[in-house]
Design a protein around this motif. Structure first.
Motif, mmCIF file in Angstrom:
data_model
loop_
_atom_site.group_PDB
_atom_site.id
_atom_site.type_symbol
_atom_site.label_atom_id
_atom_site.label_comp_id
_atom_site.label_asym_id
_atom_site.label_seq_id
_atom_site.Cartn_x
_atom_site.Cartn_y
_atom_site.Cartn_z
ATOM 1 N N ILE A 1 -1.370 16.239 84.448
ATOM 2 C CA ILE A 1 -0.377 16.351 83.382
ATOM 3 C C ILE A 1 0.977 15.933 83.942
ATOM 4 C CG2 ILE A 1 0.808 17.937 81.807
ATOM 5 C CD1 ILE A 1 -1.785 19.676 81.939
ATOM 6 N N VAL A 2 1.633 15.017 83.253
ATOM 7 C CA VAL A 2 2.983 14.593 83.610
ATOM 8 C C VAL A 2 3.955 15.381 82.739
ATOM 9 C CG1 VAL A 2 4.623 12.671 83.641
ATOM 10 C CG2 VAL A 2 2.225 12.289 84.277
ATOM 11 N N VAL A 3 4.999 15.913 83.363
ATOM 12 C CA VAL A 3 6.001 16.715 82.662
ATOM 13 C C VAL A 3 7.338 16.004 82.754
ATOM 14 C CG1 VAL A 3 7.150 18.951 82.527
ATOM 15 C CG2 VAL A 3 4.796 18.818 83.361
ATOM 16 N N GLU A 4 7.978 15.792 81.599
ATOM 17 C CA GLU A 4 9.345 15.263 81.578
ATOM 18 C C GLU A 4 10.228 16.280 80.864
ATOM 19 O OE1 GLU A 4 12.213 11.693 79.897
ATOM 20 O OE2 GLU A 4 10.094 11.700 79.344
ATOM 21 N N ASN A 5 11.202 16.811 81.583
ATOM 22 C CA ASN A 5 12.194 17.709 80.991
ATOM 23 C C ASN A 5 13.491 16.932 80.855
ATOM 24 O OD1 ASN A 5 10.444 19.853 80.922
ATOM 25 N ND2 ASN A 5 11.177 20.775 82.801
ATOM 26 N N SER A 6 14.172 17.107 79.732
ATOM 27 C CA SER A 6 15.446 16.416 79.543
ATOM 28 C C SER A 6 16.423 17.307 78.788
ATOM 29 C CB SER A 6 15.239 15.099 78.787
ATOM 30 O OG SER A 6 14.758 15.351 77.486
ATOM 31 N N SER B 1 17.386 14.149 83.211
ATOM 32 C CA SER B 1 15.933 14.173 83.093
ATOM 33 C C SER B 1 15.326 14.511 84.443
ATOM 34 C CB SER B 1 15.386 12.815 82.649
ATOM 35 O OG SER B 1 15.767 12.540 81.327
ATOM 36 N N SER B 2 14.220 15.218 84.396
ATOM 37 C CA SER B 2 13.470 15.479 85.613
ATOM 38 C C SER B 2 11.989 15.301 85.301
ATOM 39 C CB SER B 2 13.760 16.881 86.152
ATOM 40 O OG SER B 2 13.481 17.855 85.185
ATOM 41 N N PHE B 3 11.293 14.737 86.262
ATOM 42 C CA PHE B 3 9.879 14.459 86.083
ATOM 43 C C PHE B 3 9.077 15.292 87.074
ATOM 44 C CE2 PHE B 3 12.058 10.860 84.355
ATOM 45 C CZ PHE B 3 11.319 10.533 83.242
ATOM 46 N N GLY B 4 7.989 15.827 86.588
ATOM 47 C CA GLY B 4 7.134 16.637 87.441
ATOM 48 C C GLY B 4 5.683 16.458 87.064
ATOM 49 N N LYS B 5 4.883 17.320 87.628
ATOM 50 C CA LYS B 5 3.450 17.275 87.362
ATOM 51 C C LYS B 5 2.962 18.702 87.162
ATOM 52 C CE LYS B 5 2.994 16.983 92.318
ATOM 53 N NZ LYS B 5 2.753 16.143 93.430
ATOM 54 N N ALA B 6 1.856 18.801 86.476
ATOM 55 C CA ALA B 6 1.268 20.119 86.228
ATOM 56 C C ALA B 6 -0.234 20.020 86.395
ATOM 57 C CB ALA B 6 1.621 20.607 84.827
ATOM 58 N N LYS B 7 -0.804 21.146 86.721
ATOM 59 C CA LYS B 7 -2.260 21.258 86.797
ATOM 60 C C LYS B 7 -2.640 22.633 86.270
ATOM 61 C CE LYS B 7 -2.009 22.615 91.653
ATOM 62 N NZ LYS B 7 -2.420 22.284 93.008
ATOM 63 N N ARG B 8 -3.882 22.769 85.911
ATOM 64 C CA ARG B 8 -4.347 24.063 85.408
ATOM 65 C C ARG B 8 -4.265 25.103 86.511
ATOM 66 N NH1 ARG B 8 -8.134 24.031 80.692
ATOM 67 N NH2 ARG B 8 -8.017 21.959 79.836
ATOM 68 N N GLY B 9 -3.885 26.320 86.102
ATOM 69 C CA GLY B 9 -3.842 27.430 87.041
ATOM 70 C C GLY B 9 -5.188 28.120 87.147
ATOM 71 N N LYS B 10 -5.192 29.286 87.749
ATOM 72 C CA LYS B 10 -6.426 30.038 87.955
ATOM 73 C C LYS B 10 -6.907 30.727 86.686
ATOM 74 C CE LYS B 10 -5.538 30.926 92.810
ATOM 75 N NZ LYS B 10 -5.225 31.924 93.824
ATOM 76 N N ARG B 11 -5.982 30.942 85.740
ATOM 77 C CA ARG B 11 -6.322 31.656 84.510
ATOM 78 C C ARG B 11 -6.146 30.736 83.304
ATOM 79 N NH1 ARG B 11 -2.132 35.198 86.597
ATOM 80 N NH2 ARG B 11 -0.970 34.671 84.749
ATOM 81 N N VAL B 12 -6.853 31.075 82.230
ATOM 82 C CA VAL B 12 -6.621 30.383 80.966
ATOM 83 C C VAL B 12 -5.167 30.660 80.582
ATOM 84 C CG1 VAL B 12 -7.212 30.353 78.506
ATOM 85 C CG2 VAL B 12 -9.016 30.635 80.218
#
Length: 171
Positions: free
Chosen positions: A71-76, A87-98
């Motif tokens: 998952i690509v994250v763009e905050n602005s 703007s800042s760009f980051g990444k996300a991945k699923r955590g251990k929990r739903v």
């Protein structure tokens, strides 16, 4: 013997001091999350103050799921002091929990992104972290009806958040 007792006493007092300063919040995430439906644009309605968004207005987050599942994250947002877009760009991945993502905006340092409450139609979300110092109200639209806001604030309060600390973001 006396120095051992003093050390043990110091450890106990430090532990109690840390516990007394800890603010308990309910970090339970939603029990169901369709990540694909969560993708897209979210407007920041309110947040707790923190340095990385200080003076920002018109804040938005955009989540994009890549073909490999990342998952690509763009905050602005617009900095009201400098007059510039940030703007800042980051990444996300699923955590251990739903209902939990792990988000990184710097190298391999990830933070918890806990979806605490979510509208059945994915129109608003209440997001926190493992710390009581981070809380966001997000919406698919730049504003929410008062009744909906009241409902979300009630959820946050019941979870132990001090909603008086929220900053209402100008959209």
């Amino acid at each position: 013997m006396r120095s051992t007792t003093l050390i043990l006493l110091a450890i106990v007092m430090a532990t109690l001091g840390c516990k007394a300063q800890r603010h308990d919040i309910d970090r339970t995430t939603v029990t169901s999350l369709n990540v694909d439906r969560y993708m897209g644009r979210w407007y920041e309605i309110a947040r707790f103050d923190h340095s990385f968004e200080r003076n920002l207005e018109k804040c938005k987050a955009h989540y994009t799921k890549m073909p490999n599942g990342d998952i690509v994250v763009e905050n602005s947002g617009f900095n009201s002091r400098t007059g510039r877009e940030k703007s800042s760009f980051g990444k996300a991945k699923r955590g251990k929990r739903v209902g939990q993502l792990r988000v990184s905006f710097f190298l391999f340092f990830y933070s918890d992104y806990n979806i605490l409450a979510l509208d059945d139609n994915y129109q608003w979300a209440l997001v926190g972290s493992k710390s009581p110092n981070y809380l966001w109200i997000l919406s698919r639209t730049p504003s929410l009806p008062e009744e909906t806001l009241s409902h979300i604030l009630d959820i946050a309060t019941k979870r132990g958040y001090d909603t008086k600390k929220l900053i209402w973001v100008k959209q």
